[in-house]
Design an enzyme around this catalytic site. Structure first.
Site, mmCIF file in Angstrom:
data_model
loop_
_atom_site.group_PDB
_atom_site.id
_atom_site.type_symbol
_atom_site.label_atom_id
_atom_site.label_comp_id
_atom_site.label_asym_id
_atom_site.label_seq_id
_atom_site.Cartn_x
_atom_site.Cartn_y
_atom_site.Cartn_z
ATOM 1 N N ASP A 15 0.865 -1.184 0.000
ATOM 2 C CA ASP A 15 0.000 0.000 0.000
ATOM 3 C C ASP A 15 0.896 1.227 0.000
ATOM 4 O O ASP A 15 2.128 1.105 0.042
ATOM 5 C CB ASP A 15 -0.995 0.000 1.166
ATOM 6 C CG ASP A 15 -2.337 0.610 0.738
ATOM 7 O OD1 ASP A 15 -2.335 1.780 0.306
ATOM 8 O OD2 ASP A 15 -3.370 -0.089 0.809
ATOM 9 N N HIS A 31 -2.685 2.889 -4.760
ATOM 10 C CA HIS A 31 -2.253 2.445 -3.430
ATOM 11 C C HIS A 31 -0.824 1.910 -3.503
ATOM 12 O O HIS A 31 -0.485 0.910 -2.866
ATOM 13 C CB HIS A 31 -3.185 1.362 -2.866
ATOM 14 C CG HIS A 31 -4.454 1.902 -2.263
ATOM 15 N ND1 HIS A 31 -4.462 2.598 -1.079
ATOM 16 C CD2 HIS A 31 -5.740 1.863 -2.685
ATOM 17 C CE1 HIS A 31 -5.721 2.943 -0.797
ATOM 18 N NE2 HIS A 31 -6.520 2.525 -1.751
ATOM 19 N N GLU A 51 -9.719 2.247 -5.622
ATOM 20 C CA GLU A 51 -9.508 3.662 -5.319
ATOM 21 C C GLU A 51 -8.413 4.363 -6.128
ATOM 22 O O GLU A 51 -7.663 5.161 -5.585
ATOM 23 C CB GLU A 51 -9.225 3.835 -3.815
ATOM 24 C CG GLU A 51 -10.369 3.338 -2.960
ATOM 25 C CD GLU A 51 -10.159 3.532 -1.474
ATOM 26 O OE1 GLU A 51 -11.135 3.895 -0.803
ATOM 27 O OE2 GLU A 51 -9.042 3.317 -0.960
HETATM 28 C C1 TNX Z 1 -10.800 1.624 1.841
HETATM 29 S S1 TNX Z 1 -11.436 -1.300 1.280
HETATM 30 C C2 TNX Z 1 -9.708 0.921 1.372
HETATM 31 C C3 TNX Z 1 -8.519 0.799 2.231
HETATM 32 C C4 TNX Z 1 -8.663 1.552 3.516
HETATM 33 C C5 TNX Z 1 -10.058 1.336 4.066
HETATM 34 C C6 TNX Z 1 -10.320 1.927 5.409
HETATM 35 C C7 TNX Z 1 -10.443 -0.959 0.156
HETATM 36 C C8 TNX Z 1 -10.393 -1.865 -0.952
HETATM 37 N N1 TNX Z 1 -9.717 0.165 0.228
HETATM 38 O O1 TNX Z 1 -7.377 1.231 1.523
HETATM 39 O O2 TNX Z 1 -7.725 1.088 4.409
HETATM 40 O O3 TNX Z 1 -10.987 1.888 3.141
HETATM 41 O O4 TNX Z 1 -11.472 1.379 5.987
#
Ligand code: TNX
Length: 774
Positions: A204, A279, A344
């Site tokens: 990440d 990420h 994301e």
């Molecule tokens: C979203 S869940 C993310 C993570 C974060 C999390 C915090 C996901 C696939 N991505 O990178 O840690 O929210 O709850």
């Protein structure tokens, strides 16, 4: 609630000889297994383990599988049953291969003479033994010898098998690093709950956690960040490229191989996740050439949003880089699935990057979503060519799903439903039920967490299959998984706290037949599991024992009704309202408590006449401003309106959950309110209730000023207090009290001064829940 092992030992004296026999009787409630087995038939009598008990194995693996339980006997009983290859006439535990049983199924037959565990493969033998373990007295988990224990289990016939084949837990090793020993312990605990997937989030923004031999900078640079652990996650300052990091770590390939081998002995598959295209700031900090802008970046020490420094989808070299990495990853992990993340990605750089633009043109891709889809499909081809399957977060649906991809649905169940409709396999991990980084109890009583509220009882209602799915679609649901994102998980103790007991609830939702789901029954069994956790030294959360309250205020009559609650059915809550400590003879809570004056309520949940969990202790404070008109110079934000017009003077206090409906807030502005007490009152102090949580930008006021007046026009300042900004990694409630010599006044004006600009450059919120005039 707690059912203790009832073990009746009757010594029978017969005839001339004083011959002692153990007669054991068990009841259904003595069987406290989690997850609940599919079918249990209790019979008379029991099987007694002793030093002369023999484990009958037919191969080396069965021997290895037995070792964990044998070691427990050694520690807790002080002796170890032996291992042989052929069954004696009595007092043995035998493994029987039964090919007709399903893959992870087992049949456990316990008789006074012997125990047979039948299974078609090792998984079933492992689970059969885990069930035997949970039939044994809790003392079996003890790290030291316990005397006076009869190691007897009830005679039962258990036929058991999982409802789903994917029963997972994800650990995020990036946001905080967790090493090999902790992961081993976690594998043991997964097996105890008959869970079979450990998904490791190895990459990440805030840290790269897996050794890649071809790209050493990934761990030389990417595994380390500047230590800002003293600051709240989202208040951490940006790191400069090249700044030396000291917080971090990574797992070597050797360590990972060792973990994989260990996990296999527990029927746990480790699924590695190598995030892409976003990420990955840690990777770009190490090799900026694989991003679009190629500009040097630092490994961020905390929250980063939006994530724009992502891999370039135009350059072929990016794909070569990722394929090299996955080649090493696949050589370590035999798992069928390779998780490529996919969540994301903010794709703004792709819109202007010449390489990405060229790629879109030559591939006929109309938008950047289609480009991400191209990215994933290209990786899938590579993964499939190596005999593996690709799995990714539900964003991989956007722009079109790769042909054979499996979807992990986290933004609710929508993505999972959609993927199943398209004929793809899915693993359900909706944030609402499966995110273990959420709070499990009222925030004021819990350590700082990401947000959300997912108590034990809510996890227990999780179902990986969604009602609207057709039977055909439901077949694509492989199972479910809990995710522990680690932004707010700095230690192993905190990790355990968030995982247990919620993992127990989740295990039942993915293992046991749906018809057996019963919260009342589970809440009785979980207390036995708590005892096991305690013996095992697990820092499990006792949040389910917390008493919570709900208060309603009648502003005209100035009466507050307080309801006390707990998650467990027919909870035994006792309370006092005279400030005294709660004990077994305190009043039992039966109906809402009516308050007309300042009252301290103390309450506790009782189990077998003993208080359990943290005590509830809250004071509802009546004061001279309750129910009085408040005029705002600048109205509070629409997002935080608290309880409305009388919110600041309703005697109810806000909690650390700043969405709890008691907080009024201002961003970048001061608070200034005037309260009309209706008559001239004698007053001597004014208190402002505030909150600080620097992560989301909430800061204490830097000063509070109080003015009074008799005509509402000319005000006189009676005092002020100041408090300079200070670093704070926690969430904290604080009262600012301005005292002055007693005086008469009708109007009270209160100003709270907002910090206005945070050290990381962001705007700041000022939160106020109550203005108390005494
Ligand atoms: C979203 S869940 C993310 C993570 C974060 C999390 C915090 C996901 C696939 N991505 O990178 O840690 O929210 O709850």
């Amino acid at each position: 609630m707690v059912k203790t092992y009832r073990l009746v030992i009757v010594a029978l004296f017969l005839g001339l000889f004083a011959c002692q026999t153990k007669h054991v009787s068990f009841t259904e409630s003595d069987i406290q297994i989690i997850p609940k087995p599919a079918e249990v038939t209790l019979q008379e009598g029991g099987f007694a383990f002793s030093e002369s008990t023999q484990f009958v194995v037919s191969d080396e693996t069965q021997k290895v599988i037995s070792e964990a339980l044998l070691a427990k006997f050694q520690k807790a009983a002080g002796w170890t049953p032996s291992v042989t290859n052929s069954a004696p006439s009595k007092n043995y535990v035998q493994f029987i291969t039964a090919n007709e049983l399903a893959e992870e199924a087992y049949k456990l037959e316990v008789t006074s003479n012997h125990i047979n565990i039948s299974a078609s493969a090792n998984a079933g033998f492992i689970y059969g033994l885990e069930t035997v373990r949970q039939l044994l007295p809790v003392a079996i988990e003890s790290p030291e010898v316990v005397s006076n224990i009869d190691w007897v289990i009830p005679n039962v016939l258990i036929q058991d098998q999982p409802r789903f084949k994917w029963r997972g837990l994800m650990l995020d090793l990036s946001r905080h690093f967790f090493g090999k020993e902790y992961l081993k312990k976690t594998i043991d605990r997964l097996a105890m709950h008959k869970m079979n997937v450990l998904h490791l989030h190895l990459v990440d923004d805030q840290g790269w956690r897996i050794e890649i031999k071809k790209y050493p900078k990934l761990t030389e640079v990417g595994a380390w960040r500047v230590d800002q652990e003293h600051l709240a996650w989202n208040a951490r300052l940006a790191t400069k490229p090249g700044e030396k990091g000291t917080y971090g770590g990574f797992l070597t390939q050797e360590e990972l191989k060792e973990l994989v081998a260990y996990a296999k002995t527990k029927n746990v598959e480790i699924v590695p996740e190598i995030e892409m295209p976003a990420h990955v700031t840690s990777a770009i900090a190490s090799y900026p050439e694989y991003s679009c802008l190629e500009k040097p970046v630092g490994v961020p020490s905390g929250g980063l949003w939006p994530i724009t420094d992502i891999y370039c989808a135009g350059k072929d070299s990016t794909f070569e880089f990722l394929q090299d990495i996955l080649t090493e990853v696949m050589a370590i992990f035999p798992s069928k699935y390779i998780h490529i993340g996919g969540d994301e990605a903010t794709k703004t750089n792709w819109k202007t990057c010449p390489h990405c633009q060229k790629r879109m043109k030559t591939e006929g891709l109309h938008d950047v979503e289609a480009l991400q889809s191209y990215f994933v499909k290209r990786m899938e081809k590579f993964i499939n060519a190596h005999g593996k399957k690709l799995i990714g977060w539900d964003e991989i649906l956007e722009g079109g799903l790769a042909p054979d991809a499996t979807v992990m649905s986290w933004r609710g169940v929508k993505g999972g439903v959609e993927a199943a409709k398209q004929g793809h396999d899915v693993v359900m991990t909706p944030g609402t039920h499966c995110y273990f980084d959420h709070y499990q109890g009222p925030q004021s009583y819990e350590p700082l967490a990401w947000g959300g509220f997912t108590p034990l009882s809510k996890v227990y209602t999780f179902d990986p299959v969604v009602d609207t799915m057709t039977p055909e679609e439901a077949k694509h649901v492989l199972g479910g998984q809990a995710n522990l994102w680690a932004e707010f998980i700095p230690t192993e103790a905190q990790s355990e706290y968030m995982i247990y007991p919620r993992l127990a609830a989740l295990s039942e939702t993915v293992w046991s037949p749906k018809e057996l789901r019963n919260w009342e029954d589970f809440s009785s069994r979980i207390s036995t599991m708590f005892k096991r956790y305690k013996q095992l030294g697990i820092n499990y959360a006792k949040s389910a024992y917390l008493v919570t309250s709900e208060a309603k205020v009648n502003i005209e009559e100035k009466v507050v009704d307080v309801v006390l609650k707990n998650e467990f059915p027919s909870a035994d809550i006792r309370y006092t309202i005279d400030g005294s400590e709660v004990n077994a003879s305190s009043e039992k809570y039966m109906k809402p408590i009516k308050l007309t004056k300042t009252t301290r309520i103390r309450a506790s949940l009782f189990d077998e006449e003993q208080p359990v969990g943290k005590a509830f202790d809250e004071t509802i404070k009546f004061h001279k401003a309750v129910g009085k008109r408040v005029e705002y110079k600048e109205k509070y934000s629409d997002s935080y309106q608290g309880a409305g017009a009388f919110g600041m003077v309703n005697a109810l206090r806000g909690s650390k959950n700043f969405h709890d409906g008691q907080w009024q807030a201002w961003i970048g502005k001061d608070m200034e309110v005037t309260i009309d007490l209706e008559n001239e009152e004698t007053i001597h102090q004014v208190t402002v209730g505030t909150l600080e949580n620097q992560g989301p930008g909430i800061y204490f006021p830097i000063a509070v000023e109080v003015y009074v007046s008799n005509d509402g026009k000319t005000f006189e300042k009676t005092g002020q207090i100041e408090r300079r900004y200070a670093e704070n990694s926690k969430s904290e409630l604080k009262e600012f009290t301005v005292s002055f010599t007693e005086r008469k006044a009708r109007y009270v004006k209160v100003k709270a001064i907002n910090l206005k600009r945070a050290p990381n450059g962001g705007g700041t919120w000022l939160f106020v829940d109550e203005i108390i005039v005494d």
